[in-house]
Design a protein around this motif. Structure first.
Motif, PDB file in Angstrom:
ATOM      1  N   THR A   6      -4.245   8.199   9.541  1.00 13.88           N
ATOM      2  CA  THR A   6      -5.364   8.517   8.645  1.00 13.88           C
ATOM      3  C   THR A   6      -4.851   8.995   7.292  1.00 13.88           C
ATOM      4  O   THR A   6      -5.335   8.568   6.233  1.00 13.88           O
ATOM      5  CB  THR A   6      -6.263   9.587   9.273  1.00 13.88           C
ATOM      6  N   ALA A  21      -7.021   2.603   7.942  1.00  8.07           N
ATOM      7  CA  ALA A  21      -8.215   2.073   7.284  1.00  8.07           C
ATOM      8  C   ALA A  21      -7.987   0.705   6.676  1.00  8.07           C
ATOM      9  O   ALA A  21      -8.900  -0.106   6.584  1.00  8.07           O
ATOM     10  CB  ALA A  21      -8.676   3.043   6.195  1.00  8.07           C
ATOM     11  N   HIS A  22      -6.733   0.423   6.280  1.00 13.62           N
ATOM     12  CA  HIS A  22      -6.444  -0.814   5.562  1.00 13.62           C
ATOM     13  C   HIS A  22      -5.877  -1.873   6.492  1.00 13.62           C
ATOM     14  O   HIS A  22      -4.748  -2.320   6.337  1.00 13.62           O
ATOM     15  CB  HIS A  22      -5.471  -0.532   4.413  1.00 13.62           C
ATOM     16  N   HIS A  63       0.854  -1.184   0.000  1.00 14.42           N
ATOM     17  CA  HIS A  63       0.000   0.000   0.000  1.00 14.42           C
ATOM     18  C   HIS A  63       0.893   1.238   0.000  1.00 14.42           C
ATOM     19  O   HIS A  63       1.684   1.440   0.925  1.00 14.42           O
ATOM     20  CB  HIS A  63      -0.914   0.026   1.223  1.00 14.42           C
ATOM     21  N   GLN A 110      -5.845  14.429  -4.736  1.00 17.23           N
ATOM     22  CA  GLN A 110      -6.587  13.234  -5.103  1.00 17.23           C
ATOM     23  C   GLN A 110      -7.212  13.312  -6.497  1.00 17.23           C
ATOM     24  O   GLN A 110      -7.926  12.408  -6.896  1.00 17.23           O
ATOM     25  CB  GLN A 110      -7.686  12.961  -4.071  1.00 17.23           C
ATOM     26  N   THR A 128      -2.887   5.841  -1.522  1.00 12.83           N
ATOM     27  CA  THR A 128      -3.601   6.840  -0.735  1.00 12.83           C
ATOM     28  C   THR A 128      -2.856   8.152  -0.853  1.00 12.83           C
ATOM     29  O   THR A 128      -1.668   8.220  -0.525  1.00 12.83           O
ATOM     30  CB  THR A 128      -3.683   6.428   0.747  1.00 12.83           C
ATOM     31  N   GLY A 144      -3.455   6.205   5.219  1.00 16.36           N
ATOM     32  CA  GLY A 144      -4.401   5.147   4.901  1.00 16.36           C
ATOM     33  C   GLY A 144      -4.095   3.844   5.604  1.00 16.36           C
ATOM     34  O   GLY A 144      -4.791   2.849   5.396  1.00 16.36           O
ATOM     35  N   VAL A 153      -4.351  -2.592  -1.052  1.00 20.20           N
ATOM     36  CA  VAL A 153      -4.764  -2.528   0.342  1.00 20.20           C
ATOM     37  C   VAL A 153      -4.785  -3.908   0.959  1.00 20.20           C
ATOM     38  O   VAL A 153      -4.855  -4.922   0.286  1.00 20.20           O
ATOM     39  CB  VAL A 153      -6.173  -1.902   0.470  1.00 20.20           C
ATOM     40  N   PHE A 210       1.477   5.535  -0.297  1.00 22.76           N
ATOM     41  CA  PHE A 210       0.761   6.715   0.200  1.00 22.76           C
ATOM     42  C   PHE A 210       1.616   7.967   0.026  1.00 22.76           C
ATOM     43  O   PHE A 210       2.842   7.905  -0.111  1.00 22.76           O
ATOM     44  CB  PHE A 210       0.396   6.533   1.681  1.00 22.76           C
TER      45      PHE A 210
END
Length: 600
Positions: free
Chosen positions: A179, A185-186, A156, A246, A240, A182, A528, A158
């Motif tokens: 946060t 969350a993962h 993952h 984004q 992320t 990411g 993820v 970021f």
């Protein structure tokens, strides 16, 4: 090297007296490890044995490194990969804009996470040859790219923008970092993420230590490595990015501030190694009086005594520091460290830089030794010395080689971050450039390596006078100076692995091949770590009440192929056996009329 020749030979010779009857399967497996993905696909068409061995080859971790113009290097690298790459690391001495990066990186899979650093000097080893960009006037300005396949790992990537960390309150820092990356969350439990690689742009260097501390606190067993460089970049759709960037996940993001990183979970074969050379100043002391303040503030060391002198009297810790400081001379750099050792858990002294905040009227504040453990503490003071650096890096790498040989591991490659004060020019009495890279070449002459010279290195806390079998470390990552840090990728040696996975005889019957393809581990998708959600338990009673359509759906969800037309009672029987576990009857039923097709 003649892939077409190998492919043609396999087609021509296979048979009762063919080459595959003469060689043991593990030998064939070893040979297939030299082939690229396209050729392995052709080899798998030859016979059932090569289906199994080609698949095993493609599920083995692999690394490739190339140096040169970025676009051409990526093409050459992909032509040599035995399977689809999952992660990419790029290092570039020249500044690359978004359009140039996009033109080169589109050759990689769209969902493959790629992190990159732009530095004045990069370093690499390919085919036993060392190269360095920016070494001397008119030095080469090539890029270095590494790509890897780790089928049992999940990646993952970021990006954390400068605005996210700027002005963040101390109490919120860890939650905000998790946060923004990411990682929370993962599947962000403390055991999920085993390796984190960070590139921090120089514009955000002031926050790098807090970011490393926050990630290490959240994932205490993770190996965190990296360094401070120039602009950084990130690409890949499974990443992320900070809220302000984004708008495009598919295009490379190049930033002068902030940081990029990649976290790895699952079976990640990376081990961290760090080196810094120092010479001791004075004797080893035992701490006779100390006070634990807190996990954040650490411990206050009040008094010490010489450890080898049973009649030694206690002296103030500050006095011992002053005596050692007076022993510094011009044979080394005027950089002063305090080493802390807990004899029950470590053979080496953990090196801490000493600043004004470590000194007070009551003693020495050991702010990075926050444990409230009651075990003994030993102290020793050190001076940074260039010749000791050259000697320590050689010793550390040799200890690592012995560690890997003892555990039957083969070194695949390495990420390498070295202080820009240690190179690429000479820094010790040998007057040789690239001292650290040359030490790596001497110990691992054929192992691919890639990295850059950093303005601050991220890795495990450096040790002095370390001994013992294990040279690598996990946890205790921090931002340091005048160190070199490796992330060394290893894999079980073929002989050790094949004793378990590839016996001397391989059953290539249609039923065994079908069972192998059904139950072999599946490579994890990049991006993820799946969050585990409890699913309702299916019982035999539930299956008995299912319709034929529901039974087919159940079997499909459990990866059981249904070949040909089966009656409802046959589907029910197969579903119940699937629920209760695989058996020979189940494999035969699943094969059905497909056995002949598999045989063909």
């Amino acid at each position: 090297h003649d892939h077409k020749g190998i492919h043609s030979m396999a087609h021509f010779e296979v048979g009762a007296d063919g080459i595959l009857d003469l060689l043991r399967p593990e030998v064939v497996h070893f040979i297939l490890g030299f082939l690229d993905a396209r050729t392995l696909g052709l080899v798998a068409e030859v016979c059932r044995l090569l289906v199994v061995l080609s698949d095993e080859t493609q599920r083995r971790p692999h690394l490739e490194v190339r140096v040169g113009a970025l676009k051409e290097s990526i093409k050459d690298l992909l032509d040599r990969m035995p399977s689809r790459p999952q992660i990419g690391f790029c290092f570039s001495a020249p500044r690359l804009d978004n359009s140039s990066l996009q033109a080169a990186l589109t050759a990689f899979p769209a969902d493959m996470p790629i992190i990159g650093a732009m530095s004045d000097s990069t370093q690499a080893q390919v085919g036993g040859h060392l190269s360095c960009t920016g070494l001397g006037p008119g030095g080469a300005r090539d890029s270095v790219v590494m790509a890897g396949t780790f089928p049992e790992a999940t990646m993952h990537a970021f990006h954390v923008s400068h605005e996210v960390v700027h002005g963040m309150e101390e109490s919120q820092f860890q939650d905000r970092i998790l946060t923004a990356t990411g990682l929370a969350a993962h599947g962000g439990s403390s055991s999920d993420w085993r390796v984190i690689v960070l590139y921090v742009s120089h514009g955000s260097a002031e926050y790098s230590e807090k970011v490393v501390d926050a990630l290490q606190c959240a994932f205490p067993e993770a190996s965190i490595i990296g360094g401070i460089c120039g602009p950084v970049f990130l690409a890949g759709s499974g990443t992320t990015m900070s809220r302000d960037s984004q708008e495009s996940h598919s295009k490379p993001l190049v930033v002068d501030q902030g940081l990029v990183g990649v976290a790895m979970a699952g079976n990640v074969p990376l081990k961290a190694l760090v080196s810094r050379g120092v010479r001791p100043l004075g004797p080893v002391y035992r701490v006779t009086s100390r006070q634990y303040l807190s996990e954040r503030l650490g411990q206050l060391c009040r008094s010490v005594a010489v450890i080898d002198d049973v009649a030694a009297t206690e002296i103030p810790a500050a006095a011992a520091l002053a005596q050692s400081y007076q022993m510094m001379d011009d044979s080394g750099y005027h950089m002063f460290y305090i080493g802390v050792r807990r004899p029950d858990i470590s053979s080496g002294f953990r090196l801490h830089g000493i600043g004004q905040h470590n000194l007070c009227n009551e003693g020495i504040l050991l702010d990075q030794e926050g444990s409230s453990a009651t075990s003994d503490l030993q102290l020793r003071f050190y001076q940074l010395a260039s010749d000791e650096c050259a000697a320590d890096v050689k010793t550390a790498l040799e200890r690592a080689r012995e560690q890997f040989e003892g555990s039957e591991e083969q070194v695949m490659g390495a990420l390498f971050f070295s202080c820009n004060g240690r190179g690429p020019g000479p820094f010790d009495s040998s007057e040789q450039p690239m001292v650290d890279a040359r030490a790596f070449q001497a110990v691992f002459p054929e192992v691919p390596m890639a990295g850059f010279y950093a303005g601050g290195e991220i890795g495990p806390l450096a040790l002095a006078q370390a001994e013992g079998f294990v040279a690598t470390q996990t946890g205790s990552a921090t931002l340091q100076g005048f160190t070199c840090v490796w992330g060394i990728f290893t894999v079980p040696k073929m002989s050790a692995r094949d004793a378990v996975h590839l016996p001397s005889t391989v059953d290539t019957s249609p039923q065994s091949l079908l069972s192998y393809m059904r139950f072999r581990p599946r490579p994890k998708a990049p991006g993820v770590v799946p969050i585990k959600v409890a699913e309702p338990t299916v019982t035999v009673k539930d299956i008995e009440g299912m319709t034929a359509r529901q039974l087919l759906k159940f079997l499909k969800e459990h990866g059981v192929p249904v070949v040909g037309a089966l009656e409802k009672h046959e589907l029910r029987h197969l579903a119940i056996q699937t629920l209760q576990g695989p058996s020979n009857d189940q494999a035969d039923a699943a094969a059905g009329g497909g056995a002949a097709a598999a045989s063909e």
